[in-house]
Design an enzyme around this catalytic site. Structure first.
Site, PDB file in Angstrom:
ATOM      1  N   GLN A  26      24.084  70.883  25.586  1.00 52.57           N
ATOM      2  CA  GLN A  26      23.898  69.460  25.329  1.00 52.57           C
ATOM      3  C   GLN A  26      25.212  68.686  25.402  1.00 52.57           C
ATOM      4  O   GLN A  26      26.299  69.252  25.342  1.00 52.57           O
ATOM      5  CB  GLN A  26      23.282  69.250  23.945  1.00 52.57           C
ATOM      6  CG  GLN A  26      21.832  69.672  23.831  1.00 52.57           C
ATOM      7  CD  GLN A  26      21.272  69.272  22.479  1.00 52.57           C
ATOM      8  OE1 GLN A  26      21.004  70.103  21.641  1.00 52.57           O
ATOM      9  NE2 GLN A  26      21.092  67.986  22.256  1.00 52.57           N
ATOM     10  N   HIS A  27      25.068  67.365  25.528  1.00 53.21           N
ATOM     11  CA  HIS A  27      26.124  66.366  25.286  1.00 53.21           C
ATOM     12  C   HIS A  27      27.192  66.254  26.366  1.00 53.21           C
ATOM     13  O   HIS A  27      27.951  65.287  26.377  1.00 53.21           O
ATOM     14  CB  HIS A  27      26.848  66.610  23.959  1.00 53.21           C
ATOM     15  CG  HIS A  27      25.980  66.784  22.768  1.00 53.21           C
ATOM     16  ND1 HIS A  27      24.956  65.910  22.458  1.00 53.21           N
ATOM     17  CD2 HIS A  27      25.980  67.735  21.801  1.00 53.21           C
ATOM     18  CE1 HIS A  27      24.365  66.319  21.345  1.00 53.21           C
ATOM     19  NE2 HIS A  27      24.962  67.414  20.932  1.00 53.21           N
ATOM     20  N   ASP A  86      19.783  72.857  25.391  1.00 50.90           N
ATOM     21  CA  ASP A  86      19.661  74.266  24.996  1.00 50.90           C
ATOM     22  C   ASP A  86      18.941  74.461  23.674  1.00 50.90           C
ATOM     23  O   ASP A  86      18.128  75.384  23.527  1.00 50.90           O
ATOM     24  CB  ASP A  86      21.026  74.950  24.979  1.00 50.90           C
ATOM     25  CG  ASP A  86      22.086  74.216  24.173  1.00 50.90           C
ATOM     26  OD1 ASP A  86      21.793  73.177  23.540  1.00 50.90           O
ATOM     27  OD2 ASP A  86      23.249  74.681  24.180  1.00 50.90           O
TER      28      ASP A  86
END
Length: 481
Positions: free
Chosen positions: A81-82, A237
């Site tokens: 992520q991110h 994820d």
């Protein structure tokens, strides 16, 4: 072993360190082939990675799966992520991606929270108070520190978006991963124009957010997958792991990996103004309140290496306390922190210090667990208090990790036998798209959450009190830049 029934689907886990691909029998959940290829993360003050290597790693992992991958009918990507992926007009990376654990954007994060109404406004509007991990803070950092890179950016993607786009040629994402950007609103389930305008990011640069069960497209020519293979939306994820476990509301999960996470599926939209809980959407239509720490298995392994000990060489007893915040910390929100060791005595051993590192890492996660499970009424979602804590991730294989979680939580623990849950969750999403089923129901049919159960042991309140006192008494040491 019975012959595979088929059809075959592919689930992908593109993580910080590597890309894994599983070919799974959609009927039974049997893994019929697997492949893996590593990534490199740039060392230094930040954490960066070249997105092109993710793509090459995916191709290599699929190639290792051989003929089974060439028989696949659907594929889905779960990704870290991110991460901020910036692409030029030709779809090539402008610069290496800024990864989730790159916290150089802490000053920009502080300004953004203040300039757009404070923590309460962010929680209500976006669903989360953004930590420096979130993509919006990284974009603000990029504009401030590398304006030429920001100006050259024609598209902004998350890691899983990037790989899905390379498969299909179309820019798409899903609500789960989008909810970790800081510019997607959980209140409206759409990109937030006020946030985007404030950080100078046009919505035209962002991928289309697909709905649950919608296809992202089909695989193009020239890949180790059949052209025309269905491509599911993919997701972040943590959302993929939740799918992989077939979670029902209220079942608590503690994941021990590079980062540590606690989460549970909830029917209620989270909005925690303290910033402890991120109010993520899940990959379906529910929510995934989650708390994440930056320092988990890698931090403890680093302490073991410094001591010259095997990671299992812990020793009970002693009064050593450690807060292993080696990379700064997200939960609690201490982005400028470093590791802190307290309570050394002449009789302290290396094993005591290593156990203290485990305790500090698990303590940070357990502090957030009650908030994650709070449905907003003061009661735990779905009777979560009575449910065992599912322990997953690489650390779940370690005895020291498992016993530390049991001792500090006082809860029963179950360690699912299924491994590679992010890739399995992505495979369940691909199977659901192919078969017209619900992804959670697919995973439950595969019995992915079954595993070894461990009874609760008395909670170590003395160690918890010692950790709490150290954390609350060390604000000057932990909080400054």
């Amino acid at each position: 072993m019975a012959a595979p029934e088929g059809p075959f689907v592919v689930g992908v886990d593109s993580s910080t360190q590597s890309t894994k691909a599983l070919v799974v029998d959609a009927a039974t959940g049997e893994v019929v082939a697997r492949g893996q290829a590593p990534h490199k993360v740039t060392p230094g003050p930040g954490h960066e990675s070249d997105p092109e290597q993710w793509w090459e790693a995916l191709r290599a992992a699929l190639a290792q799966c051989g003929d089974a991958a060439r028989r696949a009918a659907a594929v889905s990507v779960g990704g870290q992520q991110h991460g901020l992926v910036t692409l030029d007009a030709d779809g090539r990376p402008v610069r290496p991606a800024l990864l989730w654990n790159d916290v150089r954007s802490a000053p920009q994060r502080d300004r953004l929270v203040e300039e757009l109404g404070g923590p309460g406004e962010w929680a209500e509007r976006i669903g989360s108070v953004p930590p420096p991990a979130f993509t919006v803070t990284k974009w603000a950092w990029l504009r401030e520190n590398e304006p030429e890179s920001a100006a050259a950016t024609a598209a902004v993607r998350l890691p899983h978006d990037y790989l899905t786009q390379r498969l299909t040629g179309v820019g798409t994402t899903d609500r789960g991963d989008a909810s970790g950007t800081g510019w997607w609103s959980s209140r409206t389930e759409a990109y937030d124009e006020r946030v985007l305008e404030h950080v100078g990011l046009s919505p035209d640069l962002l991928p289309r957010v697909l709905g649950h069960g919608e296809a992202a497209g089909t695989v193009r020519e020239g890949l180790p997958l059949p052209a025309g293979t269905l491509v599911a939306t993919g997701t972040g994820d943590n959302m993929a792991a939740a799918l992989g476990l077939g979670l029902r509301p209220g079942q608590p999960v503690l994941s021990l990996g590079t980062s540590g996470t606690v989460y549970a599926v909830s029917p209620h939209r989270p909005a925690d103004p303290t910033g402890t809980v991120s109010g993520f959407a899940d990959a379906r239509t529910d929510w995934l309140p989650l708390a994440c720490t930056l320092n988990c298995t890698l931090a403890v392994d680093r302490v073991a290496a410094l001591l010259g000990l095997n990671r299992e060489a812990v020793e009970a007893g002693g009064a050593v306390t450690m807060l292993p915040f080696l990379d700064g910390e997200r939960t609690p929100p201490l982005p400028y922190a470093s590791g802190l060791l307290h309570g050394l005595r002449h009789d302290s051993s290396g094993g005591h210090v290593l156990q203290a590192a485990y305790d500090g890492a698990v303590f940070a996660l357990l502090q957030a667990l009650d908030k994650v499970l709070d449905d907003g009424t003061g009661a735990a979602v779905g009777g979560a208090d009575a449910q065992p804590l599912l322990l997953i991730g690489g650390g779940a294989k370690g005895v020291a990790w498992r016993e530390t979680v049991r001792r500090l939580s006082g809860r029963p623990v179950r360690v699912p036998r299924a491994q590679e849950l992010v890739a399995l969750g992505a495979a369940a999403q691909a199977a659901a798209l192919l078969l017209g089923e619900d992804a959670g129901a697919v995973a439950r049919r595969w019995n992915t959450a079954e595993g070894t159960a461990y009874e609760a042991v008395p909670r170590d309140d003395e160690a918890l009190a010692r950790l709490e006192a150290t954390l609350s008494g060390a604000d000057t040491l932990l909080g400054g830049p």
